[in-house]
Write an enzyme that holds these catalytic residues in place. Structure first.
Site, PDB file in Angstrom:
ATOM      1  CD  GLU A 461       9.777   2.277  13.258  1.00  0.00           C
ATOM      2  OE1 GLU A 461       8.644   1.884  12.961  1.00  0.00           O
ATOM      3  OE2 GLU A 461      10.196   3.428  13.000  1.00  0.00           O
TER       4      GLU A 461
HETATM    5  C1  LIG Z   1       5.720  -8.346   9.679  1.00  0.00           C
HETATM    6  C2  LIG Z   1       6.015  -7.004   9.099  1.00  0.00           C
HETATM    7  C3  LIG Z   1       5.363  -5.887   9.608  1.00  0.00           C
HETATM    8  C4  LIG Z   1       5.612  -4.629   9.052  1.00  0.00           C
HETATM    9  N1  LIG Z   1       4.889  -3.546   9.485  1.00  0.00           N
HETATM   10  C5  LIG Z   1       4.971  -2.365   8.800  1.00  0.00           C
HETATM   11  C6  LIG Z   1       4.086  -1.281   9.084  1.00  0.00           C
HETATM   12  O1  LIG Z   1       3.250  -1.358   9.977  1.00  0.00           O
HETATM   13  N2  LIG Z   1       4.196  -0.158   8.336  1.00  0.00           N
HETATM   14  C7  LIG Z   1       5.101  -0.020   7.329  1.00  0.00           C
HETATM   15  O2  LIG Z   1       5.137   1.008   6.683  1.00  0.00           O
HETATM   16  N3  LIG Z   1       5.964  -1.030   7.030  1.00  0.00           N
HETATM   17  C8  LIG Z   1       5.911  -2.194   7.749  1.00  0.00           C
HETATM   18  N4  LIG Z   1       6.756  -3.238   7.431  1.00  0.00           N
HETATM   19  C9  LIG Z   1       7.748  -3.057   6.385  1.00  0.00           C
HETATM   20  C10 LIG Z   1       9.159  -2.945   6.925  1.00  0.00           C
HETATM   21  O3  LIG Z   1       9.337  -1.746   7.601  1.00  0.00           O
HETATM   22  C11 LIG Z   1      10.117  -3.120   5.738  1.00  0.00           C
HETATM   23  O4  LIG Z   1      10.051  -4.474   5.364  1.00  0.00           O
HETATM   24  C12 LIG Z   1      11.526  -2.697   6.058  1.00  0.00           C
HETATM   25  O5  LIG Z   1      11.593  -1.297   6.196  1.00  0.00           O
HETATM   26  C13 LIG Z   1      12.535  -3.121   4.993  1.00  0.00           C
HETATM   27  O6  LIG Z   1      12.115  -2.784   3.707  1.00  0.00           O
HETATM   28  P1  LIG Z   1      12.121  -3.908   2.544  1.00  0.00           P
HETATM   29  O7  LIG Z   1      11.365  -5.083   3.086  1.00  0.00           O
HETATM   30  O8  LIG Z   1      11.637  -3.297   1.309  1.00  0.00           O
HETATM   31  O9  LIG Z   1      13.618  -4.335   2.432  1.00  0.00           O
HETATM   32  P2  LIG Z   1      14.724  -3.609   1.499  1.00  0.00           P
HETATM   33  O10 LIG Z   1      14.670  -2.144   1.720  1.00  0.00           O
HETATM   34  O11 LIG Z   1      14.591  -4.125   0.119  1.00  0.00           O
HETATM   35  O12 LIG Z   1      16.063  -4.159   2.149  1.00  0.00           O
HETATM   36  C14 LIG Z   1      16.621  -5.442   1.841  1.00  0.00           C
HETATM   37  C15 LIG Z   1      18.021  -5.505   2.452  1.00  0.00           C
HETATM   38  O13 LIG Z   1      18.852  -4.495   1.861  1.00  0.00           O
HETATM   39  C16 LIG Z   1      19.390  -3.639   2.849  1.00  0.00           C
HETATM   40  N5  LIG Z   1      19.441  -2.268   2.330  1.00  0.00           N
HETATM   41  C17 LIG Z   1      18.474  -1.601   1.681  1.00  0.00           C
HETATM   42  N6  LIG Z   1      18.876  -0.358   1.380  1.00  0.00           N
HETATM   43  C18 LIG Z   1      20.131  -0.229   1.840  1.00  0.00           C
HETATM   44  C19 LIG Z   1      21.095   0.826   1.852  1.00  0.00           C
HETATM   45  N7  LIG Z   1      20.827   2.030   1.342  1.00  0.00           N
HETATM   46  N8  LIG Z   1      22.301   0.591   2.424  1.00  0.00           N
HETATM   47  C20 LIG Z   1      22.581  -0.603   2.975  1.00  0.00           C
HETATM   48  N9  LIG Z   1      21.704  -1.630   3.008  1.00  0.00           N
HETATM   49  C21 LIG Z   1      20.495  -1.448   2.444  1.00  0.00           C
HETATM   50  C22 LIG Z   1      18.477  -3.764   4.046  1.00  0.00           C
HETATM   51  O14 LIG Z   1      19.145  -3.468   5.269  1.00  0.00           O
HETATM   52  C23 LIG Z   1      18.029  -5.219   3.960  1.00  0.00           C
HETATM   53  O15 LIG Z   1      18.963  -6.049   4.582  1.00  0.00           O
HETATM   54  C24 LIG Z   1       6.558  -4.483   8.016  1.00  0.00           C
HETATM   55  C25 LIG Z   1       7.232  -5.620   7.525  1.00  0.00           C
HETATM   56  C26 LIG Z   1       6.951  -6.862   8.042  1.00  0.00           C
HETATM   57  C27 LIG Z   1       7.640  -8.056   7.450  1.00  0.00           C
END
Ligand SMILES: Cc1cc2nc3c(=O)[nH]c(=O)nc-3n(C[C@H](O)[C@H](O)[C@H](O)COP(=O)(O)OP(=O)(O)OC[C@H]3O[C@@H](n4cnc5c(N)ncnc54)[C@H](O)[C@@H]3O)c2cc1C
Length: 615
Positions: A461
């Site tokens: 989220e």
């Molecule tokens: C158990 C689980 C349930 C989930 N449920 C859902 C769901 O129901 N629906 C859905 O759509 N998604 C869902 N997700 C996905 C979740 O919302 C994402 O994992 C989350 O938004 C982070 O995206 P990412 O994993 O690609 O991490 P990334 O975006 O790759 O981020 C990696 C790190 O980089 C940092 N970062 C990235 N961009 C920036 C920036 N511009 N500035 C500073 N820091 C940055 C982040 O804060 C993080 O620490 C779920 C994930 C899990 C693990």
């Protein structure tokens, strides 16, 4: 019979092998107190914001939710952790007992508690729903996350759906007969939602064909309900790049016939379920769209305006995840307290001669851990509930100016509610494990499960890093800085009230909170002078912590003041509330000065430190 089978049972720790150590008892009185005091709920009730809603009814709803959470949901927690959600032939089996519990929960009306009466909901305040969400998630977080997504979907449909979509889908989503999902994430599009590649094509009949892949979809497939209603972000061929070109679609797992019965299976399926650190009872699915040419989707809102629909429900969904942080912290605290009263080690300096070994709660360092757990949990709860009341005011306020001010208050508090509460969820559950010593590290006490379950909430989220950036770049500038200024003014009035009553039991509370607010003032001014610059982004996370520390500590002091004003027989526990407010001020709010320095003086130490990360 082999030697191993003949070995006597090994006594590992008191009670751990005799009782279910993972019990949760909903702290209904505490929750009701927190809701009514220091969040603005009691004045809202008195002013008639909620019509003729009576306090008795509020108490009755909370008590009933507490019973359901304690008696029905809490026992499911460990079962879900051990069983997981096996995936076979495209279907997910939820843990034993979960499906029936979900159906009983929905039949009792909990899913539609805050939903519009027009579509079958009870239209009670979001603030009450927030308190209930805390209880569902304390009892069983992997269960509690499912309805959060359905409620978010309901919100999107209510605000942006066509009348036809509302008529078909809202009643069943609100009753809980069907559940919903929210589908943003793709392998290359996480925090950067604008990078998504799922496609939508216009079909001649006015519907759309959706193709692509989504990952990490919570409750993307399960056996709780006969139909699952997916809300999916995808891009039309003429959608501009980035977030401006994204549209939102409703994609049912099964088509719905005109008479409401279920029709053909849609072209969407779960491909697999993740194996993950925690919330094992919640299926996290990879979803595939378009094996047979494209899933039928229905547009929600306008083409290319999907992110606007998402923003409508973002405050609500982020608050719900913040409440998961409070929830898991509460459960971990209850368990650690129970363990610390039972486990005996060493002799406390305060023990009388002949007392034998002391319960570990008698050792000042263990007390420190337990007080930290309780203080952080209650501060996060107060921030979350205050956010919920602001959301209610934003919807129900008497005039446009009141509603706008409340909307801005909710927007300001939401990143703190989400990020602070979920960060402390991890910290408190980690402390809970520490209180258990080695028994916390092994699985049978359940302390480890809380620690594992808590860890997802700072990630999904919108990661907590993204929340901090949102606070600094979008929320501090609201109304030219007047929104945060007004909030700080309110916090300062509470500190002045502590000074005014001059009660020695508060110790250094007033002084330390004033210092924290001064730090927040200086850090805020510094950031407001540097919108969007890298040095402001470098300080965003310590700033959010500073904001939540100053706000949370002051709200606890406000609760303590409220308790002193109530009659002695009201059960408000003023001594306990003063003690927790004082502990927070003297042990946690004092960190504000350090956080201020990290914001104002720390940017160069990050931006100029690439050498430290080379190689
Ligand atoms: C158990 C689980 C349930 C989930 N449920 C859902 C769901 O129901 N629906 C859905 O759509 N998604 C869902 N997700 C996905 C979740 O919302 C994402 O994992 C989350 O938004 C982070 O995206 P990412 O994993 O690609 O991490 P990334 O975006 O790759 O981020 C990696 C790190 O980089 C940092 N970062 C990235 N961009 C920036 C920036 N511009 N500035 C500073 N820091 C940055 C982040 O804060 C993080 O620490 C779920 C994930 C899990 C693990």
């Amino acid at each position: 019979m082999g030697a191993a089978a003949m070995a006597p049972p090994v006594a590992r720790s008191p009670r751990q092998t005799q009782e279910n150590p993972m019990t949760y008892r909903a702290p209904v009185a505490d929750i009701a107190f927190a809701l009514k005091h220091a969040t603005g709920f009691a004045p809202a009730l008195a002013q008639g914001l909620y019509g003729d809603l009576a306090e008795d009814l509020v108490d009755a709803v909370l008590a009933e939710a507490g019973r359901f959470a304690t008696d029905v949901l809490a026992p499911l927690n460990v079962i879900g952790d051990r069983h997981g959600t096996p995936f076979r032939d495209g279907t997910v089996t939820t843990p034993p007992g979960w499906r029936q519990a979900y159906r009983d929960w929905a039949a009792a009306g909990w899913n539609g508690l805050a939903a519009p009466a027009q579509w079958g909901g009870q239209e009670l305040p979001q603030a009450i729903n927030a308190a209930c969400l805390e209880m569902w998630n304390s009892a069983c977080m992997a269960f509690g996350i499912g309805p959060v997504l359905t409620m978010a979907g309901v919100d999107a449909l209510v605000h942006h759906g066509s009348d036809a979509l509302k008529r078909i889908y809202l009643p069943k989503l609100i009753s809980g007969e069907w559940m919903g999902t929210m589908q943003l994430t793709e392998p290359q599009a996480g925090s950067d939602v604008g990078a998504l590649r799922s496609k939508a094509e216009r079909a001649p009949d006015g519907t759309y064909r959706i193709t692509g892949q989504k990952i990490f979809i919570t409750y993307g497939e399960h056996d709780f309900t006969d139909n699952i209603i997916h809300l999916v972000l995808a891009r039309l061929p003429d959608g501009p790049p980035g977030t401006r070109g994204i549209s939102l679609f409703l994609v049912p797992k099964f088509a719905v016939n005109p008479d409401g019965s279920l029709g053909a299976r849609n072209d969407v399926r779960a491909h697999s379920v993740e194996h993950k650190l925690g919330i094992h009872g919640s299926p996290t699915c990879t979803m595939v769209y378009g094996d047979q040419g494209g899933a039928t989707g229905f547009l929600i809102g306008e083409e290319h305006r999907g992110m606007a629909c998402m923003f409508t429900m973002m405050n609500q969904a982020r608050l719900a995840v913040g409440l998961q942080g409070v929830a898991i912290a509460e459960r971990a605290t209850q368990q650690a307290l129970a363990y610390a009263r039972e486990r005996r080690q060493g002799r406390a300096a305060s023990a009388a001669a002949g007392d034998g070994l002391s319960p570990i709660i008698a050792h000042p360092d263990v007390k420190r851990m337990l007080l930290t757990m309780r203080a952080l949990t209650r501060a996060a709860r107060a921030i979350c509930y205050a956010t919920a009341v602001a959301l209610d005011r934003a919807r129900l306020g008497a005039d446009a100016a009141t509603r706008q001010a409340a909307h801005e208050r909710a927007s300001l508090l939401t990143p703190a509610a989400k990020a602070f509460a979920t960060d402390i969820g991890c910290e408190v559950s980690s402390l809970g494990l520490q209180v258990h010593g080695g028994m916390g590290y092994v699985e049978e006490t359940g302390a480890a499960q809380h620690f594992r379950d808590a860890r997802i909430a700072p990630i999904y989220e919108g990661t907590n890093g993204i929340q901090a950036i949102d606070l600094v770049t979008r929320k501090l500038p609201l109304s030219g800085g007047a929104t945060i200024k007004a909030y700080m003014g309110e916090l300062r009035r509470t500190v002045a009230a502590i000074d005014a009553i001059n009660d020695p039991a508060f110790g250094w509370t007033g002084v330390r909170l004033r210092e924290a607010l001064d730090s927040l003032d200086r850090a805020t001014e510094w950031l407001q002078a540097r919108p969007q610059q890298d040095d402001a982004l470098a300080g965003a996370t310590p700033y959010l912590r500073l904001f939540a520390t100053a706000a949370g500590g002051t709200l606890l002091a406000e609760e303590a003041l409220a308790a002193t004003r109530l009659p002695a027989d009201a059960g408000a526990e003023p001594a306990a509330r003063i003690a927790i407010a004082r502990f927070f001020a003297e042990h946690i709010a004092v960190q504000a000065r350090g956080l201020e320095r990290a914001v104002i003086e720390g940017a160069d130490g990050i931006l100029g430190a690439d050498a430290a990360l080379a190689g």
